[in-house]
Design a protein around this motif. Structure first.
Motif, PDB file in Angstrom:
ATOM      1  N   PRO A  38       0.724  -1.653   0.210  1.00  0.00           N
ATOM      2  CA  PRO A  38       0.484  -0.441  -0.256  1.00  0.00           C
ATOM      3  C   PRO A  38       0.889   1.159  -0.033  1.00  0.00           C
ATOM      4  CG  PRO A  38       0.234  -0.759   2.077  1.00  0.00           C
ATOM      5  CD  PRO A  38       1.215  -1.418   1.292  1.00  0.00           C
ATOM      6  N   GLY A  39       0.878   2.047  -0.754  1.00  0.00           N
ATOM      7  CA  GLY A  39       0.703   3.198  -0.805  1.00  0.00           C
ATOM      8  C   GLY A  39       0.163   4.027   0.441  1.00  0.00           C
ATOM      9  N   ASP A  40       0.364   5.957  -0.690  1.00  0.00           N
ATOM     10  CA  ASP A  40      -0.363   6.780  -0.200  1.00  0.00           C
ATOM     11  C   ASP A  40      -2.092   7.024  -0.582  1.00  0.00           C
ATOM     12  OD1 ASP A  40       1.758   8.837   0.528  1.00  0.00           O
ATOM     13  OD2 ASP A  40       1.914   9.283  -1.438  1.00  0.00           O
ATOM     14  N   ALA A  41      -2.894   7.645   0.146  1.00  0.00           N
ATOM     15  CA  ALA A  41      -4.287   7.217   0.610  1.00  0.00           C
ATOM     16  C   ALA A  41      -4.711   8.272  -0.512  1.00  0.00           C
ATOM     17  CB  ALA A  41      -5.194   8.088   2.078  1.00  0.00           C
ATOM     18  N   SER A  42      -6.276   7.476  -1.254  1.00  0.00           N
ATOM     19  CA  SER A  42      -6.498   9.071  -2.056  1.00  0.00           C
ATOM     20  C   SER A  42      -7.189  10.223  -1.548  1.00  0.00           C
ATOM     21  CB  SER A  42      -8.278   7.486  -2.869  1.00  0.00           C
ATOM     22  OG  SER A  42      -9.074   7.995  -1.552  1.00  0.00           O
ATOM     23  N   TYR A  43      -6.817  10.453  -0.329  1.00  0.00           N
ATOM     24  CA  TYR A  43      -7.041  11.626   0.114  1.00  0.00           C
ATOM     25  C   TYR A  43      -6.256  12.248  -0.033  1.00  0.00           C
ATOM     26  CZ  TYR A  43     -10.301  14.447   4.035  1.00  0.00           C
ATOM     27  OH  TYR A  43     -10.725  15.924   3.915  1.00  0.00           O
ATOM     28  N   TYR A  44      -5.304  11.485  -0.156  1.00  0.00           N
ATOM     29  CA  TYR A  44      -3.991  12.744  -0.040  1.00  0.00           C
ATOM     30  C   TYR A  44      -3.446  13.065  -1.297  1.00  0.00           C
ATOM     31  CZ  TYR A  44       1.060  13.463  -1.236  1.00  0.00           C
ATOM     32  OH  TYR A  44       2.144  13.862  -1.774  1.00  0.00           O
ATOM     33  N   LEU A  45      -4.074  12.087  -2.309  1.00  0.00           N
ATOM     34  CA  LEU A  45      -3.536  12.183  -3.826  1.00  0.00           C
ATOM     35  C   LEU A  45      -4.857  13.264  -4.426  1.00  0.00           C
ATOM     36  CD1 LEU A  45      -3.129   8.150  -5.006  1.00  0.00           C
ATOM     37  CD2 LEU A  45      -2.042  10.192  -4.516  1.00  0.00           C
ATOM     38  N   CYS A  46      -5.990  13.354  -3.730  1.00  0.00           N
ATOM     39  CA  CYS A  46      -6.389  14.421  -4.262  1.00  0.00           C
ATOM     40  C   CYS A  46      -6.631  15.981  -4.652  1.00  0.00           C
ATOM     41  CB  CYS A  46      -7.960  14.714  -4.173  1.00  0.00           C
ATOM     42  SG  CYS A  46      -9.095  15.348  -2.164  1.00  0.00           S
ATOM     43  N   ALA A  47      -5.502  16.099  -3.704  1.00  0.00           N
ATOM     44  CA  ALA A  47      -4.874  17.925  -3.748  1.00  0.00           C
ATOM     45  C   ALA A  47      -3.394  17.734  -3.308  1.00  0.00           C
ATOM     46  CB  ALA A  47      -5.919  17.843  -1.978  1.00  0.00           C
ATOM     47  N   ASN A  48      -2.804  17.550  -3.992  1.00  0.00           N
ATOM     48  CA  ASN A  48      -1.255  16.622  -3.984  1.00  0.00           C
ATOM     49  C   ASN A  48      -0.499  16.773  -5.736  1.00  0.00           C
ATOM     50  OD1 ASN A  48      -0.650  17.584  -1.263  1.00  0.00           O
ATOM     51  ND2 ASN A  48      -1.806  16.537  -0.880  1.00  0.00           N
ATOM     52  N   ARG A  49      -1.702  17.176  -6.111  1.00  0.00           N
ATOM     53  CA  ARG A  49      -0.465  17.028  -7.978  1.00  0.00           C
ATOM     54  C   ARG A  49       0.200  18.648  -7.763  1.00  0.00           C
ATOM     55  NH1 ARG A  49      -6.012  17.598  -9.774  1.00  0.00           N
ATOM     56  NH2 ARG A  49      -6.427  19.756 -10.405  1.00  0.00           N
ATOM     57  N   ASN A  50       0.934  18.179  -9.344  1.00  0.00           N
ATOM     58  CA  ASN A  50       1.702  19.006  -9.799  1.00  0.00           C
ATOM     59  C   ASN A  50       2.401  20.160  -8.972  1.00  0.00           C
ATOM     60  OD1 ASN A  50       1.195  19.836 -12.587  1.00  0.00           O
ATOM     61  ND2 ASN A  50      -0.551  20.777 -12.341  1.00  0.00           N
ATOM     62  N   LYS A  51       2.786  19.611  -7.679  1.00  0.00           N
ATOM     63  CA  LYS A  51       3.448  19.715  -6.314  1.00  0.00           C
ATOM     64  C   LYS A  51       4.810  19.271  -6.037  1.00  0.00           C
ATOM     65  CE  LYS A  51      -0.451  21.249  -3.158  1.00  0.00           C
ATOM     66  NZ  LYS A  51      -0.718  20.778  -1.989  1.00  0.00           N
ATOM     67  N   ARG A  52       6.202  19.623  -5.242  1.00  0.00           N
ATOM     68  CA  ARG A  52       7.424  18.981  -4.946  1.00  0.00           C
ATOM     69  C   ARG A  52       7.224  18.469  -3.630  1.00  0.00           C
ATOM     70  NH1 ARG A  52      12.709  21.680  -8.648  1.00  0.00           N
ATOM     71  NH2 ARG A  52      11.680  23.421  -8.035  1.00  0.00           N
ATOM     72  N   SER A  53       8.112  17.479  -2.691  1.00  0.00           N
ATOM     73  CA  SER A  53       7.935  17.145  -1.692  1.00  0.00           C
ATOM     74  C   SER A  53       8.793  17.293  -1.191  1.00  0.00           C
ATOM     75  CB  SER A  53       6.948  15.955  -1.019  1.00  0.00           C
ATOM     76  OG  SER A  53       7.476  16.171  -0.339  1.00  0.00           O
ATOM     77  N   ILE A  54       9.414  18.151  -0.449  1.00  0.00           N
ATOM     78  CA  ILE A  54      10.957  17.681   0.511  1.00  0.00           C
ATOM     79  C   ILE A  54      10.881  17.996   2.360  1.00  0.00           C
ATOM     80  CG2 ILE A  54      11.848  19.570  -0.507  1.00  0.00           C
ATOM     81  CD1 ILE A  54      11.550  21.567   1.484  1.00  0.00           C
ATOM     82  N   ALA A  55      11.040  16.274   2.679  1.00  0.00           N
ATOM     83  CA  ALA A  55      11.216  16.524   3.578  1.00  0.00           C
ATOM     84  C   ALA A  55      11.859  17.467   5.188  1.00  0.00           C
ATOM     85  CB  ALA A  55      11.160  14.908   3.894  1.00  0.00           C
ATOM     86  N   LEU A  56      11.487  18.215   5.811  1.00  0.00           N
ATOM     87  CA  LEU A  56      12.102  18.355   6.648  1.00  0.00           C
ATOM     88  C   LEU A  56      11.245  18.220   8.558  1.00  0.00           C
ATOM     89  CD1 LEU A  56      12.987  21.981   4.892  1.00  0.00           C
ATOM     90  CD2 LEU A  56      14.273  19.823   5.640  1.00  0.00           C
ATOM     91  N   ASP A  57      12.645  18.123   9.408  1.00  0.00           N
ATOM     92  CA  ASP A  57      11.881  18.834  10.589  1.00  0.00           C
ATOM     93  C   ASP A  57      12.128  19.915  10.911  1.00  0.00           C
ATOM     94  OD1 ASP A  57      11.514  18.365  13.373  1.00  0.00           O
ATOM     95  OD2 ASP A  57      12.812  16.544  13.491  1.00  0.00           O
ATOM     96  N   ILE A  58      10.554  21.006  11.046  1.00  0.00           N
ATOM     97  CA  ILE A  58      10.757  22.131  11.151  1.00  0.00           C
ATOM     98  C   ILE A  58      11.189  22.421  12.970  1.00  0.00           C
ATOM     99  CG2 ILE A  58      10.038  22.920   9.410  1.00  0.00           C
ATOM    100  CD1 ILE A  58       7.960  23.170  11.078  1.00  0.00           C
TER     101      ILE A  58
END
Length: 392
Positions: free
Chosen positions: A60-80
């Motif tokens: 399993p990967g990402d949920a459909s809920y996430y997939l509906c609102a996050n196209r056309n973006k790049r992701s970076i992982a940071l601990d703020i």
């Protein structure tokens, strides 16, 4: 060219309202960099099932809920929460045009990532905060979720079946109305602030609240209350000030009939075999029909029950009376009009291969929407973005 291809958006938002706004900006060509927690990322990645699965491993990967609102973006992982993460955000914000966040009130101030702090390093920054209740007031520090906002903001009081009928009671809207509408309003505010910056050279702070938006979305119901003093009530699929404007039973289902003027009503009456309704003083005008709703609607229902949905729809369309069948989601995407308008698109996903997504409704002749990036994996672009933006 794309409408916003010169705009860099730093997206510190999660869940739906913020990501919906930044997805729209990304659809319009903005370079949207989504900042996520290492490992877990956006909470909605786990809001399933259903989950997108790897066709080779079945994992399993990402949920459909996430997939509906996050196209056309790049992701970076940071601990703020770390000094290193905070310094990286400040460095990126110094180069950004827009920052969107939906932390609790004061949540980023302790990290030095609030508007007051970041505007000092980038006076042109448009900084949009999205919270449940806004930045001040007795509820400012309270978390706000769509369901509770629909309740508090009046939406549920006017949505649902009438009292006294089966299934009566307040109902939430089936989609996250408060979240999505706040995302839309936030996008409008951001674009307005960017336009003003062209003249002033300065950015500004945008304070968006789900409750504010939900109350604003009461629209005609609020104004009706202000003018009449009467509290709006639930009318099921009926309309408070237009009759007939609701779903009607047919021999094999239901059909929505949406009469918008008196001429349409006269044609509806004639098609249903009662042309006299169109000249009857009780029904000839909309105001009269609203006043005689209780007697008129059962008479219309008695006639629609005699006809099959498809036959009645075809007959009403031929005499230009607005109507439509009630589609399930699968039927929506089989509608010829929906197909022609390209409202289902596909993008290449790094794990799932081809991924279907709902398309943007925006149609710009000279800078059309494109779907260049699928919803990213957590931290998928960390090295790429930091090298490109900060030379690291």
């Amino acid at each position: 060219m794309k409408a916003l291809d010169d705009i860099f958006v730093l997206d510190l938002s999660r869940i739906l309202a913020g990501p919906w706004a930044t997805q729209i900006l990304g659809d319009l060509g903005a370079d949207v960099v989504k900042v996520e927690r290492p490992g877990r990322g956006d909470d909605t990645r786990g809001w399933g099932p259903p989950f997108l699965t790897d066709p080779e491993t079945g994992a399993p990967g990402d949920a459909s809920y996430y997939l509906c609102a996050n196209r056309n973006k790049r992701s970076i992982a940071l601990d703020i929460s770390t000094p290193e993460g905070q310094e990286t955000i400040r460095a990126l914000a110094a180069k950004a045009d827009v920052l969107v966040e939906n932390y609790k009130v004061g949540g980023l101030k302790k990290y030095g990532l609030d508007y007051e702090s970041l505007s000092k390093v980038n006076p042109g920054l448009v900084y949009c905060s999205i919270t449940g209740f806004g930045q001040e007031g007795p509820l400012a520090g309270k978390a706000g979720y769509d369901f509770m906002i629909q309740a508090m903001g009046g939406m549920m009081s006017i949505n649902g079946e009438c009292d006294g009928l089966p299934g009566a009671g307040p109902q939430k809207v089936g989609i996250a109305m408060a979240d999505l509408s706040t995302g839309l309003y936030a996008t409008i505010a951001i674009l307005a602030a960017l336009h003003q910056r062209q003249r002033s050279g300065k950015g500004q702070y945008i304070d968006m609240a789900l409750l504010d938006t939900q109350v604003a979305m009461l629209s005609n119901h609020a104004t009706s209350y202000f003018i009449s003093g009467k509290v709006p009530t639930r009318l099921g699929n009926g309309h408070a000030t237009i009759v007939p404007y609701q779903s009607f039973p047919t021999e094999d289902g239901y059909l929505v009939i949406a009469v918008g003027n008196d001429g349409q009503f006269a044609r509806l009456a004639a098609e249903l075999g009662h042309p006299e309704w169109g000249s009857d003083a009780r029904y000839s005008t909309n105001a009269a029909r609203v006043g005689h709703r209780q007697e008129l609607i059962p008479m219309i229902e008695a006639e629609t029950r005699k006809r099959k949905s498809a036959e009645l729809q075809a007959a009403l369309e031929s005499c230009v009376v607005p109507c439509g069948q009630i589609n399930t989601v699968d039927q929506v995407f089989e509608e010829p009009q929906v197909k022609l308008r390209g409202l289902r698109q596909t993008v290449a996903h790094p794990h799932a291969g081809e991924l279907s997504i709902g398309a943007s409704p925006l149609r710009l002749s000279d800078s059309p929407i494109t779907y260049d990036r699928p919803p990213p994996l957590v931290g998928q672009h960390t090295e790429e973005v930091l090298a490109e933006k900060l030379g690291r």
